[in-house]
Design an enzyme around this catalytic site. Structure first.
Site, PDB file in Angstrom:
ATOM      1  N   ARG A 125      32.250  13.466  58.361  1.00 52.07           N
ATOM      2  CA  ARG A 125      33.558  13.261  57.719  1.00 52.07           C
ATOM      3  C   ARG A 125      33.729  14.088  56.441  1.00 52.07           C
ATOM      4  O   ARG A 125      34.836  14.185  55.928  1.00 52.07           O
ATOM      5  CB  ARG A 125      33.792  11.774  57.436  1.00 52.07           C
ATOM      6  CG  ARG A 125      33.990  10.960  58.711  1.00 52.07           C
ATOM      7  CD  ARG A 125      34.442   9.536  58.435  1.00 52.07           C
ATOM      8  NE  ARG A 125      34.903   8.885  59.633  1.00 52.07           N
ATOM      9  CZ  ARG A 125      34.170   8.043  60.396  1.00 52.07           C
ATOM     10  NH1 ARG A 125      32.928   7.768  60.062  1.00 52.07           N
ATOM     11  NH2 ARG A 125      34.692   7.508  61.487  1.00 52.07           N
TER      12      ARG A 125
ATOM     13  N   VAL B 191      19.952  13.109  54.424  1.00 52.84           N
ATOM     14  CA  VAL B 191      19.904  14.533  54.058  1.00 52.84           C
ATOM     15  C   VAL B 191      21.128  14.809  53.181  1.00 52.84           C
ATOM     16  O   VAL B 191      22.240  14.377  53.503  1.00 52.84           O
ATOM     17  CB  VAL B 191      19.909  15.427  55.315  1.00 52.84           C
ATOM     18  CG1 VAL B 191      19.884  16.902  54.936  1.00 52.84           C
ATOM     19  CG2 VAL B 191      18.718  15.088  56.208  1.00 52.84           C
TER      20      VAL B 191
ATOM     21  N   GLY C 159      21.802  16.678  58.898  1.00 48.80           N
ATOM     22  CA  GLY C 159      21.313  15.293  58.980  1.00 48.80           C
ATOM     23  C   GLY C 159      20.958  14.952  60.417  1.00 48.80           C
ATOM     24  O   GLY C 159      19.876  14.412  60.695  1.00 48.80           O
ATOM     25  N   HIS C 160      21.860  15.287  61.350  1.00 50.43           N
ATOM     26  CA  HIS C 160      21.568  15.029  62.764  1.00 50.43           C
ATOM     27  C   HIS C 160      20.338  15.844  63.205  1.00 50.43           C
ATOM     28  O   HIS C 160      19.494  15.341  63.950  1.00 50.43           O
ATOM     29  CB  HIS C 160      22.746  15.447  63.643  1.00 50.43           C
ATOM     30  CG  HIS C 160      24.002  14.679  63.400  1.00 50.43           C
ATOM     31  ND1 HIS C 160      25.121  15.239  62.835  1.00 50.43           N
ATOM     32  CD2 HIS C 160      24.325  13.383  63.661  1.00 50.43           C
ATOM     33  CE1 HIS C 160      26.082  14.334  62.765  1.00 50.43           C
ATOM     34  NE2 HIS C 160      25.627  13.195  63.242  1.00 50.43           N
TER      35      HIS C 160
ATOM     36  N   SER D  47      27.659  14.201  56.080  1.00 47.53           N
ATOM     37  CA  SER D  47      28.420  13.345  56.984  1.00 47.53           C
ATOM     38  C   SER D  47      29.407  14.226  57.725  1.00 47.53           C
ATOM     39  O   SER D  47      29.955  15.177  57.143  1.00 47.53           O
ATOM     40  CB  SER D  47      29.191  12.291  56.170  1.00 47.53           C
ATOM     41  OG  SER D  47      30.241  11.740  56.942  1.00 47.53           O
TER      42      SER D  47
ATOM     43  N   GLN E  67      34.247   1.700  68.431  1.00 49.39           N
ATOM     44  CA  GLN E  67      33.815   1.413  67.066  1.00 49.39           C
ATOM     45  C   GLN E  67      34.844   1.859  66.024  1.00 49.39           C
ATOM     46  O   GLN E  67      34.589   1.776  64.831  1.00 49.39           O
ATOM     47  CB  GLN E  67      32.446   2.029  66.785  1.00 49.39           C
ATOM     48  CG  GLN E  67      32.402   3.551  66.738  1.00 49.39           C
ATOM     49  CD  GLN E  67      30.970   4.064  66.651  1.00 49.39           C
ATOM     50  OE1 GLN E  67      30.217   4.056  67.615  1.00 49.39           O
ATOM     51  NE2 GLN E  67      30.564   4.512  65.472  1.00 49.39           N
TER      52      GLN E  67
END
Ligand code: PAF
Length: 300
Positions: free
Chosen positions: A188, A177, A37-38, A186, A62
């Site tokens: 995570r 993605v 994804g990144h 993710s 955050q």
């Protein structure tokens, strides 16, 4: 050859050289533990910009109390290798004392868009995100900044902050993605054991079923939201946090799907909090072809 820097001064100096001759700069902000994804954001930046800078910073402001700041996966060497092969030009990987100087107090507090959905269960989260993103924009002065639609609310908060603060940067949202089984990528996902990994598929499956119902002509958002919530919470080992169908821009709840919307879910699978979303309702007109860079620099 990608350069790797850790200080704000080095980043500014490196970018001053790289943007010489009017070369455009794309920023991909990340917290590392990189996945495809990144890398799709890096590719989007490379397609649009002459220079791509990626930041890797696990931003403490955050994370709320009891969240996974300490256990968040960190592997900077592996990230750097992936970024090098993806063609990034500069990796900015500061530590917390570089990003938050002693005595720094200023925070960017986004408005009502940041208090609903994920913001309701993670108070202060989006202020932390907005603050670090504004800082990263100020450090790198990019023409474009790239964010994944997996964090849809984050994308909308950042678009709003950039608009409200008149920042001369184009915020670009990039498609989610997914793994072959539908799970949205993710960092995570690494927390999930084999059984949880199977249960986690319910998020994307429920969103897909929702789209099928909409394709059959259902437009009652309350009814559709209830079905989405029931499907996710019916999965053993999954605890629904929220299911919602909202206006795609304001994130206000929708009654009927007659304008562009977004369906979003958040759930805990074991101890891991996962989110996913999909576009629903009429597709908004795409203005992408007309996107031209703004600039922090004075016009030539
Ligand atoms: O999406 C993330 O990885 C983070 O929230 C971001 C945008 C890099 C800010 O820390």
């Amino acid at each position: 050859m990608m350069r790797r820097v850790t200080t704000i001064a080095e980043t500014r100096a490196a970018l001053a050289g790289l943007r010489r001759g009017g070369r455009t700069v794309g920023l991909v902000p990340t917290m590392g533990a990189l996945h495809d994804g990144h890398l799709s954001l890096v590719r989007a930046s490379r397609d649009r910009c002459d220079v791509t800078v990626v930041s890797v910073f696990v931003n403490p402001t955050q994370f709320g109390p009891g969240e996974d700041l300490d256990s968040y996966p960190r592997d900077l060497d592996a990230d750097a290798a992936l970024l090098e092969s993806a063609g990034a030009d500069l990796l900015f990987a500061p530590d917390a004392s570089e990003m938050y100087a002693e005595g720094a107090e200023t925070r960017v507090e986004p408005g009502s868009i940041s208090t609903v959905l994920c913001g309701a269960s993670r108070p202060g989260h989006f202020a932390g995100v907005a603050t670090v993103v504004v800082k990263l924009l100020g450090i790198t002065l990019p023409d474009f900044a790239f964010f994944g639609e997996k964090d849809y609310q984050q994308l909308k908060v950042i678009e709003r902050v950039v608009r409200d603060l008149d920042m001369p940067v184009r915020v670009m949202g990039c498609p989610i993605v997914r793994d072959e089984d539908g799970l949205a990528l993710s960092s995570r996902n690494r927390y999930l054991n084999a059984g949880e990994r199977v249960s986690a598929r319910v998020l994307s499956r429920a969103l897909r079923r929702l789209c099928e119902r909409i394709a059959r002509g259902e437009i009652d958002a309350c009814e559709l939201t209830r079905a989405l919530a029931d499907e996710v919470s019916g999965e053993p080992g999954v605890r629904l946090e929220y299911a919602a169908i909202v206006d795609a821009e304001t994130l206000a709840p929708l009654g009927r799907l007659t304008s562009p919307g977004r369906a979003l879910v958040a759930a805990r699978v074991g101890r891991t909090r996962l989110i996913d979303n999909v576009a629903v309702g009429p597709v908004p007109a795409k203005a992408d072809a007309a996107v031209v860079p703004l600039s922090w620099r004075s016009p030539a």
